[in-house]
Each structure stands twice: as structure tokens, then as C-alpha cells.
Design a protein around this motif. Sequence first.
Motif, PDB file in Angstrom:
ATOM      1  N   LEU A  67       0.814  -1.213   0.000  1.00  0.00           N
ATOM      2  CA  LEU A  67       0.000   0.000   0.000  1.00  0.00           C
ATOM      3  C   LEU A  67       0.852   1.269   0.000  1.00  0.00           C
ATOM      4  N   ALA A  68       2.077   1.140   0.482  1.00  0.00           N
ATOM      5  CA  ALA A  68       2.967   2.300   0.516  1.00  0.00           C
ATOM      6  C   ALA A  68       3.599   2.584  -0.839  1.00  0.00           C
ATOM      7  N   SER A  69       3.417   1.682  -1.779  1.00  0.00           N
ATOM      8  CA  SER A  69       4.018   1.862  -3.105  1.00  0.00           C
ATOM      9  C   SER A  69       3.332   2.984  -3.866  1.00  0.00           C
ATOM     10  N   PRO A  70       4.103   3.791  -4.608  1.00  0.00           N
ATOM     11  CA  PRO A  70       3.523   4.865  -5.420  1.00  0.00           C
ATOM     12  C   PRO A  70       2.572   4.283  -6.467  1.00  0.00           C
ATOM     13  N   GLY A  71       1.500   4.986  -6.717  1.00  0.00           N
ATOM     14  CA  GLY A  71       0.559   4.562  -7.746  1.00  0.00           C
ATOM     15  C   GLY A  71      -0.522   3.632  -7.259  1.00  0.00           C
ATOM     16  N   ILE A  72      -0.447   3.193  -5.990  1.00  0.00           N
ATOM     17  CA  ILE A  72      -1.485   2.320  -5.444  1.00  0.00           C
ATOM     18  C   ILE A  72      -2.624   3.197  -4.911  1.00  0.00           C
ATOM     19  N   ASP A  73      -3.772   3.116  -5.537  1.00  0.00           N
ATOM     20  CA  ASP A  73      -4.930   3.912  -5.140  1.00  0.00           C
ATOM     21  C   ASP A  73      -6.168   3.013  -5.121  1.00  0.00           C
ATOM     22  N   LEU A  74      -6.661   2.743  -3.910  1.00  0.00           N
ATOM     23  CA  LEU A  74      -7.808   1.847  -3.776  1.00  0.00           C
ATOM     24  C   LEU A  74      -9.143   2.588  -3.762  1.00  0.00           C
ATOM     25  N   SER A  75      -9.094   3.922  -3.764  1.00  0.00           N
ATOM     26  CA  SER A  75     -10.336   4.693  -3.670  1.00  0.00           C
ATOM     27  C   SER A  75     -11.245   4.462  -4.869  1.00  0.00           C
ATOM     28  N   GLN A  76     -10.674   4.026  -5.968  1.00  0.00           N
ATOM     29  CA  GLN A  76     -11.502   3.762  -7.145  1.00  0.00           C
ATOM     30  C   GLN A  76     -12.260   2.437  -7.020  1.00  0.00           C
ATOM     31  N   TYR A  77     -11.879   1.630  -6.042  1.00  0.00           N
ATOM     32  CA  TYR A  77     -12.515   0.329  -5.873  1.00  0.00           C
ATOM     33  C   TYR A  77     -13.497   0.296  -4.688  1.00  0.00           C
ATOM     34  N   ILE A  78     -13.294   1.172  -3.714  1.00  0.00           N
ATOM     35  CA  ILE A  78     -14.131   1.143  -2.521  1.00  0.00           C
ATOM     36  C   ILE A  78     -14.355   2.568  -2.021  1.00  0.00           C
ATOM     37  N   SER A  79     -15.560   2.829  -1.544  1.00  0.00           N
ATOM     38  CA  SER A  79     -15.876   4.128  -0.964  1.00  0.00           C
ATOM     39  C   SER A  79     -16.954   3.954   0.094  1.00  0.00           C
ATOM     40  N   LEU A  80     -17.018   4.894   1.008  1.00  0.00           N
ATOM     41  CA  LEU A  80     -18.044   4.860   2.047  1.00  0.00           C
ATOM     42  C   LEU A  80     -19.346   5.382   1.449  1.00  0.00           C
ATOM     43  N   LYS A  81     -20.319   4.509   1.336  1.00  0.00           N
ATOM     44  CA  LYS A  81     -21.605   4.895   0.745  1.00  0.00           C
ATOM     45  C   LYS A  81     -22.479   5.634   1.762  1.00  0.00           C
ATOM     46  N   ASP A  82     -22.548   5.104   2.964  1.00  0.00           N
ATOM     47  CA  ASP A  82     -23.413   5.718   3.967  1.00  0.00           C
ATOM     48  C   ASP A  82     -23.113   5.114   5.339  1.00  0.00           C
ATOM     49  N   TYR A  83     -23.442   5.869   6.363  1.00  0.00           N
ATOM     50  CA  TYR A  83     -23.410   5.311   7.709  1.00  0.00           C
ATOM     51  C   TYR A  83     -24.571   5.909   8.502  1.00  0.00           C
ATOM     52  N   GLN A  84     -25.134   5.106   9.373  1.00  0.00           N
ATOM     53  CA  GLN A  84     -26.304   5.506  10.143  1.00  0.00           C
ATOM     54  C   GLN A  84     -25.937   5.683  11.616  1.00  0.00           C
ATOM     55  N   LYS A  85     -26.382   6.803  12.157  1.00  0.00           N
ATOM     56  CA  LYS A  85     -26.188   7.057  13.578  1.00  0.00           C
ATOM     57  C   LYS A  85     -27.431   6.657  14.353  1.00  0.00           C
ATOM     58  N   GLY A  86     -27.202   6.154  15.551  1.00  0.00           N
ATOM     59  CA  GLY A  86     -28.299   5.888  16.462  1.00  0.00           C
ATOM     60  C   GLY A  86     -28.197   6.838  17.642  1.00  0.00           C
ATOM     61  N   GLU A  87     -29.006   6.601  18.655  1.00  0.00           N
ATOM     62  CA  GLU A  87     -28.972   7.418  19.864  1.00  0.00           C
ATOM     63  C   GLU A  87     -28.895   6.522  21.092  1.00  0.00           C
ATOM     64  N   GLU A  88     -28.130   6.985  22.039  1.00  0.00           N
ATOM     65  CA  GLU A  88     -27.996   6.265  23.300  1.00  0.00           C
ATOM     66  C   GLU A  88     -28.292   7.241  24.430  1.00  0.00           C
ATOM     67  N   ASN A  89     -29.051   6.784  25.420  1.00  0.00           N
ATOM     68  CA  ASN A  89     -29.389   7.640  26.555  1.00  0.00           C
ATOM     69  C   ASN A  89     -28.419   7.388  27.700  1.00  0.00           C
ATOM     70  N   ILE A  90     -27.666   8.416  28.044  1.00  0.00           N
ATOM     71  CA  ILE A  90     -26.706   8.308  29.150  1.00  0.00           C
ATOM     72  C   ILE A  90     -27.064   9.359  30.193  1.00  0.00           C
ATOM     73  N   VAL A  91     -27.568   8.906  31.335  1.00  0.00           N
ATOM     74  CA  VAL A  91     -27.970   9.797  32.440  1.00  0.00           C
ATOM     75  C   VAL A  91     -28.914  10.886  31.922  1.00  0.00           C
ATOM     76  N   GLY A  92     -29.837  10.502  31.046  1.00  0.00           N
ATOM     77  CA  GLY A  92     -30.809  11.459  30.539  1.00  0.00           C
ATOM     78  C   GLY A  92     -30.333  12.309  29.384  1.00  0.00           C
ATOM     79  N   VAL A  93     -29.122  12.055  28.906  1.00  0.00           N
ATOM     80  CA  VAL A  93     -28.568  12.829  27.788  1.00  0.00           C
ATOM     81  C   VAL A  93     -28.508  11.946  26.545  1.00  0.00           C
ATOM     82  N   LYS A  94     -29.035  12.437  25.444  1.00  0.00           N
ATOM     83  CA  LYS A  94     -28.993  11.694  24.193  1.00  0.00           C
ATOM     84  C   LYS A  94     -27.652  11.928  23.507  1.00  0.00           C
ATOM     85  N   VAL A  95     -26.921  10.836  23.285  1.00  0.00           N
ATOM     86  CA  VAL A  95     -25.618  10.919  22.625  1.00  0.00           C
ATOM     87  C   VAL A  95     -25.638  10.008  21.404  1.00  0.00           C
ATOM     88  N   PRO A  96     -24.863  10.349  20.367  1.00  0.00           N
ATOM     89  CA  PRO A  96     -24.875   9.537  19.149  1.00  0.00           C
ATOM     90  C   PRO A  96     -24.114   8.229  19.313  1.00  0.00           C
TER      91      PRO A  96
END
Length: 207
Positions: A67-96
Amino acid sequence: MSKLTLSKSGLQRERESLKLYRKVLPSLDLKRQQLLGEHKKAEREYQELLASFEPYAREVAERVPMLASPGIDLSQYISLKDYQKGEENIVGVKVPSLDSLEFELVDYAYLGTPHWFDHAIEALKQFTELKIRAQIAGERVDALYKAARKITQRVNLFDKILIPRAEANIKKIQIHLADAERSAVVQSKLAKAKSHRITEALKGGGV
């Protein structure tokens, strides 16, 4: 702030307020301590995630040095499409929290790629997830910090302002009522003495 009423009813109101403030303060302070503890815990987890970047990068470099070699680029093969956040209640505070991650992979010929390619793709996915988790961990720290600061302000309001003010008002009203009572006693004695003199004068045939 409403004007202080120097009366028995005003004294009763101040006593009831003081009783309420003293009842509420311990629960507020307990929540403050809990939030401070959770904030400290979240900050520690956040710092641990940040600190894991470099060791993980070294581990990947050892497993997939190509991966450290010049010219190696994996971004054309994989990308982050989406991520979903939830909510957690900690002592009455909503945190992601992180609910899910979805990557978009480009089809590639398995036989036409180097043997290390799949490992590199997986490493990139894990590193991306690590970054997202660190980002959300930072948001959790911020949310808990703001909540802890807000509850601390409320504790200080009760402990340093409302309770001392109610105590001072009660003392002021008590002094005023005591002075008024003494004044009434003196006035009563003066009126009684005057009435006695008038009565005696009338008995003597003159005013």
C-alpha cells in the motif's frame, strides 16, 4: 425577581422555597457527578480511538506493505456509501452511536488482482470505520460536556444563589417581624399608660 414581602405569609413562602431548593439540590448534584463521570469515560474512549490510528496503520503496513508503493490507489474500488447514527441515553442525555456502515465496492476481477488486494480492501474498510467511530466518539464527548456544564450551572444556581438568598430573606423577614412585634408591644404599653392617666385624671375631676 419579585419584591420581598415582609410579612408572615412572605416568611412562609420563603421557607417553602428554601425547603424545595434543599430537596432538589442533592439530586441535581448527583446527576452532575454522574455526568462528569460519563464525560470522563467518553473522553478516555475517544482518546483511545485516536491513539489506535498509528498502531493500526503500522499493523496494516506490516501486513500489506504494498500500500505504501507509489501509484497504489484503492479509492476507485471502494468508498463509504453511507453510515447511520443511532442514539444512546446516558444519564438522561442523548448521545450519538454508530448503528451501521455501508461501503460501495466496485466489481473487479479477482484473478486479475494481486493476492494482497483483498486484504488491502478490508484494511481500508476497517480504517474508515475506525475514523467514523472516532468522529462519533468526539461528538459524544461534546454532548456530555455540554450537559455536565449545564447541570453544574444549575447546581451553582441552587447552592450559591437561591439557597443563600432564601436564607437571607428569611432572616430579614424574621428581624422585621420581631421589630414590628416589639414596636407593637411598646405602642400598646404607651397607649395603656396614657389611658390609665386619662382615667386617673377623670377620677380626680380634671383632664
